[in-house]
Scaffold this motif. Structure first.
Motif, PDB file in Angstrom:
ATOM      1  N   LEU A  23      49.974  40.853  39.143  1.00 48.24           N
ATOM      2  CA  LEU A  23      49.043  40.245  40.095  1.00 48.24           C
ATOM      3  C   LEU A  23      49.443  38.797  40.369  1.00 48.24           C
ATOM      4  O   LEU A  23      49.519  38.366  41.534  1.00 48.24           O
ATOM      5  CB  LEU A  23      47.619  40.298  39.543  1.00 48.24           C
ATOM      6  N   LEU A  24      49.684  38.037  39.325  1.00 49.54           N
ATOM      7  CA  LEU A  24      50.071  36.637  39.501  1.00 49.54           C
ATOM      8  C   LEU A  24      51.407  36.533  40.233  1.00 49.54           C
ATOM      9  O   LEU A  24      51.593  35.666  41.093  1.00 49.54           O
ATOM     10  CB  LEU A  24      50.146  35.944  38.149  1.00 49.54           C
ATOM     11  N   ALA A  25      52.346  37.430  39.907  1.00 41.48           N
ATOM     12  CA  ALA A  25      53.643  37.420  40.571  1.00 41.48           C
ATOM     13  C   ALA A  25      53.503  37.730  42.051  1.00 41.48           C
ATOM     14  O   ALA A  25      54.160  37.095  42.902  1.00 41.48           O
ATOM     15  CB  ALA A  25      54.585  38.422  39.898  1.00 41.48           C
ATOM     16  N   ALA A  26      52.650  38.698  42.387  1.00 44.92           N
ATOM     17  CA  ALA A  26      52.450  39.056  43.794  1.00 44.92           C
ATOM     18  C   ALA A  26      51.836  37.895  44.566  1.00 44.92           C
ATOM     19  O   ALA A  26      52.209  37.614  45.714  1.00 44.92           O
ATOM     20  CB  ALA A  26      51.567  40.292  43.898  1.00 44.92           C
ATOM     21  N   ALA A  27      50.882  37.199  43.931  1.00 41.69           N
ATOM     22  CA  ALA A  27      50.257  36.051  44.589  1.00 41.69           C
ATOM     23  C   ALA A  27      51.278  34.951  44.827  1.00 41.69           C
ATOM     24  O   ALA A  27      51.317  34.328  45.906  1.00 41.69           O
ATOM     25  CB  ALA A  27      49.104  35.530  43.744  1.00 41.69           C
ATOM     26  N   GLU A  28      52.157  34.728  43.853  1.00 43.67           N
ATOM     27  CA  GLU A  28      53.152  33.667  44.003  1.00 43.67           C
ATOM     28  C   GLU A  28      54.260  34.060  44.973  1.00 43.67           C
ATOM     29  O   GLU A  28      54.832  33.198  45.654  1.00 43.67           O
ATOM     30  CB  GLU A  28      53.714  33.283  42.638  1.00 43.67           C
ATOM     31  N   THR A  29      54.561  35.334  45.085  1.00 41.32           N
ATOM     32  CA  THR A  29      55.525  35.786  46.088  1.00 41.32           C
ATOM     33  C   THR A  29      55.008  35.497  47.492  1.00 41.32           C
ATOM     34  O   THR A  29      55.761  35.089  48.387  1.00 41.32           O
ATOM     35  CB  THR A  29      55.800  37.289  45.934  1.00 41.32           C
ATOM     36  N   ALA A  30      53.708  35.676  47.675  1.00 41.40           N
ATOM     37  CA  ALA A  30      53.099  35.464  48.986  1.00 41.40           C
ATOM     38  C   ALA A  30      52.873  33.998  49.312  1.00 41.40           C
ATOM     39  O   ALA A  30      53.030  33.577  50.467  1.00 41.40           O
ATOM     40  CB  ALA A  30      51.766  36.215  49.068  1.00 41.40           C
ATOM     41  N   LEU A  31      52.518  33.207  48.304  1.00 40.27           N
ATOM     42  CA  LEU A  31      52.070  31.841  48.557  1.00 40.27           C
ATOM     43  C   LEU A  31      53.005  30.756  48.037  1.00 40.27           C
ATOM     44  O   LEU A  31      52.925  29.605  48.474  1.00 40.27           O
ATOM     45  CB  LEU A  31      50.692  31.608  47.912  1.00 40.27           C
ATOM     46  N   GLY A  32      53.833  31.088  47.059  1.00 39.91           N
ATOM     47  CA  GLY A  32      54.530  30.065  46.301  1.00 39.91           C
ATOM     48  C   GLY A  32      53.782  29.819  45.011  1.00 39.91           C
ATOM     49  O   GLY A  32      52.781  30.492  44.714  1.00 39.91           O
ATOM     50  N   PRO A  33      54.226  28.851  44.205  1.00 38.37           N
ATOM     51  CA  PRO A  33      53.597  28.616  42.896  1.00 38.37           C
ATOM     52  C   PRO A  33      52.094  28.365  43.005  1.00 38.37           C
ATOM     53  O   PRO A  33      51.640  27.577  43.838  1.00 38.37           O
ATOM     54  CB  PRO A  33      54.329  27.373  42.385  1.00 38.37           C
ATOM     55  N   LEU A  34      51.343  29.044  42.169  1.00 39.60           N
ATOM     56  CA  LEU A  34      49.898  28.872  42.158  1.00 39.60           C
ATOM     57  C   LEU A  34      49.513  27.603  41.403  1.00 39.60           C
ATOM     58  O   LEU A  34      50.100  27.279  40.380  1.00 39.60           O
ATOM     59  CB  LEU A  34      49.213  30.062  41.487  1.00 39.60           C
ATOM     60  N   THR A  35      48.513  26.922  41.917  1.00 39.30           N
ATOM     61  CA  THR A  35      47.968  25.748  41.224  1.00 39.30           C
ATOM     62  C   THR A  35      46.555  25.991  40.714  1.00 39.30           C
ATOM     63  O   THR A  35      46.070  25.236  39.874  1.00 39.30           O
ATOM     64  CB  THR A  35      47.941  24.526  42.153  1.00 39.30           C
ATOM     65  N   THR A  36      45.898  27.038  41.251  1.00 36.58           N
ATOM     66  CA  THR A  36      44.480  27.255  40.934  1.00 36.58           C
ATOM     67  C   THR A  36      44.192  28.731  40.725  1.00 36.58           C
ATOM     68  O   THR A  36      44.680  29.581  41.480  1.00 36.58           O
ATOM     69  CB  THR A  36      43.595  26.730  42.077  1.00 36.58           C
ATOM     70  N   LEU A  37      43.396  29.017  39.721  1.00 33.99           N
ATOM     71  CA  LEU A  37      42.847  30.362  39.503  1.00 33.99           C
ATOM     72  C   LEU A  37      41.334  30.267  39.574  1.00 33.99           C
ATOM     73  O   LEU A  37      40.732  29.428  38.893  1.00 33.99           O
ATOM     74  CB  LEU A  37      43.261  30.911  38.133  1.00 33.99           C
ATOM     75  N   VAL A  38      40.727  31.122  40.385  1.00 41.96           N
ATOM     76  CA  VAL A  38      39.273  31.229  40.417  1.00 41.96           C
ATOM     77  C   VAL A  38      38.895  32.605  39.872  1.00 41.96           C
ATOM     78  O   VAL A  38      39.180  33.637  40.498  1.00 41.96           O
ATOM     79  CB  VAL A  38      38.696  31.050  41.824  1.00 41.96           C
ATOM     80  N   ASN A  39      38.299  32.618  38.693  1.00 38.30           N
ATOM     81  CA  ASN A  39      37.831  33.851  38.058  1.00 38.30           C
ATOM     82  C   ASN A  39      36.441  34.184  38.598  1.00 38.30           C
ATOM     83  O   ASN A  39      35.435  33.689  38.093  1.00 38.30           O
ATOM     84  CB  ASN A  39      37.739  33.670  36.546  1.00 38.30           C
ATOM     85  N   ASN A  40      36.402  35.007  39.633  1.00 35.50           N
ATOM     86  CA  ASN A  40      35.107  35.378  40.207  1.00 35.50           C
ATOM     87  C   ASN A  40      34.785  36.853  40.015  1.00 35.50           C
ATOM     88  O   ASN A  40      33.621  37.237  40.038  1.00 35.50           O
ATOM     89  CB  ASN A  40      35.080  35.035  41.699  1.00 35.50           C
ATOM     90  N   ALA A  41      35.794  37.694  39.812  1.00 32.16           N
ATOM     91  CA  ALA A  41      35.558  39.130  39.681  1.00 32.16           C
ATOM     92  C   ALA A  41      34.646  39.423  38.503  1.00 32.16           C
ATOM     93  O   ALA A  41      34.772  38.817  37.434  1.00 32.16           O
ATOM     94  CB  ALA A  41      36.878  39.869  39.516  1.00 32.16           C
ATOM     95  N   GLY A  42      33.736  40.349  38.701  1.00 27.51           N
ATOM     96  CA  GLY A  42      32.829  40.736  37.626  1.00 27.51           C
ATOM     97  C   GLY A  42      32.081  42.000  37.976  1.00 27.51           C
ATOM     98  O   GLY A  42      32.053  42.414  39.145  1.00 27.51           O
ATOM     99  N   VAL A  43      31.495  42.621  36.983  1.00 27.64           N
ATOM    100  CA  VAL A  43      30.688  43.818  37.198  1.00 27.64           C
ATOM    101  C   VAL A  43      29.318  43.610  36.565  1.00 27.64           C
ATOM    102  O   VAL A  43      29.153  42.807  35.648  1.00 27.64           O
ATOM    103  CB  VAL A  43      31.355  45.080  36.600  1.00 27.64           C
ATOM    104  N   SER A  44      28.354  44.353  37.066  1.00 27.45           N
ATOM    105  CA  SER A  44      27.012  44.316  36.490  1.00 27.45           C
ATOM    106  C   SER A  44      26.813  45.539  35.607  1.00 27.45           C
ATOM    107  O   SER A  44      27.756  46.279  35.305  1.00 27.45           O
ATOM    108  CB  SER A  44      25.962  44.254  37.604  1.00 27.45           C
ATOM    109  N   VAL A  45      25.603  45.761  35.182  1.00 29.25           N
ATOM    110  CA  VAL A  45      25.296  46.890  34.292  1.00 29.25           C
ATOM    111  C   VAL A  45      25.332  48.201  35.067  1.00 29.25           C
ATOM    112  O   VAL A  45      25.162  48.216  36.296  1.00 29.25           O
ATOM    113  CB  VAL A  45      23.920  46.701  33.627  1.00 29.25           C
ATOM    114  N   LEU A  46      25.552  49.290  34.362  1.00 27.43           N
ATOM    115  CA  LEU A  46      25.516  50.593  35.020  1.00 27.43           C
ATOM    116  C   LEU A  46      24.111  50.929  35.486  1.00 27.43           C
ATOM    117  O   LEU A  46      23.929  51.573  36.519  1.00 27.43           O
ATOM    118  CB  LEU A  46      26.045  51.672  34.073  1.00 27.43           C
ATOM    119  N   SER A  47      23.106  50.488  34.726  1.00 27.23           N
ATOM    120  CA  SER A  47      21.717  50.645  35.158  1.00 27.23           C
ATOM    121  C   SER A  47      20.851  49.649  34.390  1.00 27.23           C
ATOM    122  O   SER A  47      21.090  49.404  33.203  1.00 27.23           O
ATOM    123  CB  SER A  47      21.215  52.076  34.928  1.00 27.23           C
TER     124      SER A  47
END
Length: 253
Positions: A70-94
């Motif tokens: 994932l990081l390699a694909a992002a850097e292939t598209a953009l160049g070296p990354l300077t920032t990571l934003v951890n936003n992905a998440g899941v909630s409870v099943l119920s």
């Protein structure tokens, strides 16, 4: 110095708003989500329309063996990354009684919200430390007000977000000597598709004084906070927690 960010969970809601706010601030941005979709591609197109490099990437952060690709694909598209934003998440099943929480729902929250976030941050930090300095390298993790405030109908989610909160403190302490800013945003009631089913209930509670600012927040407001942190506009800070909650967690008497 140009800056480039990877935003996980960037298909909609807070993640989308953060990605667009970063683009407005001059960042090239890759957005990732668990599956490829027209929505995700549309966010990348919106970033490109602002004159920035962009990419839409499919990735399940709960699968730590995919983090390097994932990081390699992002850097292939953009160049070296300077920032990571951890936003992905899941909630409870119920939602339900704390006494009825299942191992499946508990493990799912831990796998994505805590374990996945920790190891993606670790992989990104290793990359940053191999590069020459410049700009304001940063890591921003979006946790939740439930990292602090218990919600017994979503106990496993609260535990996972409390763990995510500690991730920020740990990496801030580890990376500060390298000049890497590590921050946490704890959103409260933000108007998104995820909160839509319970909005009417909380609207009444908010009007009754549950929050100091008597309305839901917007994804764009959280996006502005994230862009401010990632841009290094809060000097002499490390491991800071920004409670984007309208005063929900403030102590009042």
């Amino acid at each position: 110095m140009r800056q480039a960010a990877l935003v996980t969970g960037g298909r909609r809601g807070i993640g989308k708003a953060i990605a667009l706010a970063l683009a407005e601030q001059g960042f090239d941005v890759a957005v990732a989500d668990v599956v490829a979709s027209e929505e995700l591609s549309a966010v990348a197109a919106d970033i490109a329309a602002r004159g920035r490099k962009s990419a839409a990437l499919a990735a399940d952060i709960g699968r730590i063996e995919t983090h390097e690709s994932l990081l390699a694909a992002a850097e292939t598209a953009l160049g070296p990354l300077t920032t990571l934003v951890n936003n992905a998440g899941v909630s409870v099943l119920s939602r339900g009684d704390l006494l009825d929480v299942t191992p499946e729902s508990y493990d799912r929250c831990q796998a994505v919200n805590t374990r996945g976030t920790f190891f993606l941050t670790q992989a990104f930090a290793r990359r940053l430390l191999k590069k020459e300095g410049g700009g304001h390298p940063s890591i921003v993790t979006v946790s939740s007000a439930n990292a602090v405030a218990p919600s017994i109908a979503r106990g496993e989610y609260c535990i996972s977000k409390a763990g995510a909160s500690m991730i920020t403190k740990l990496f801030a302490a580890r990376l500060s000597d390298a000049g890497i800013g590590v921050y946490e945003i704890q959103p409260g009631f933000i108007e998104t598709d995820m909160t839509a089913p319970s909005k009417a209930r909380y609207d009444a509670l908010i009007e009754g004084g549950l929050t100091v600012i008597r309305r839901f927040g917007t994804p764009e407001e959280v996006g502005r906070i994230a862009a401010t942190l990632a841009s290094g506009l809060l000097p002499y800070t490390s491991g800071q927690v920004i409670q984007a909650d309208g005063g929900l967690l403030s102590v009042r008497y």
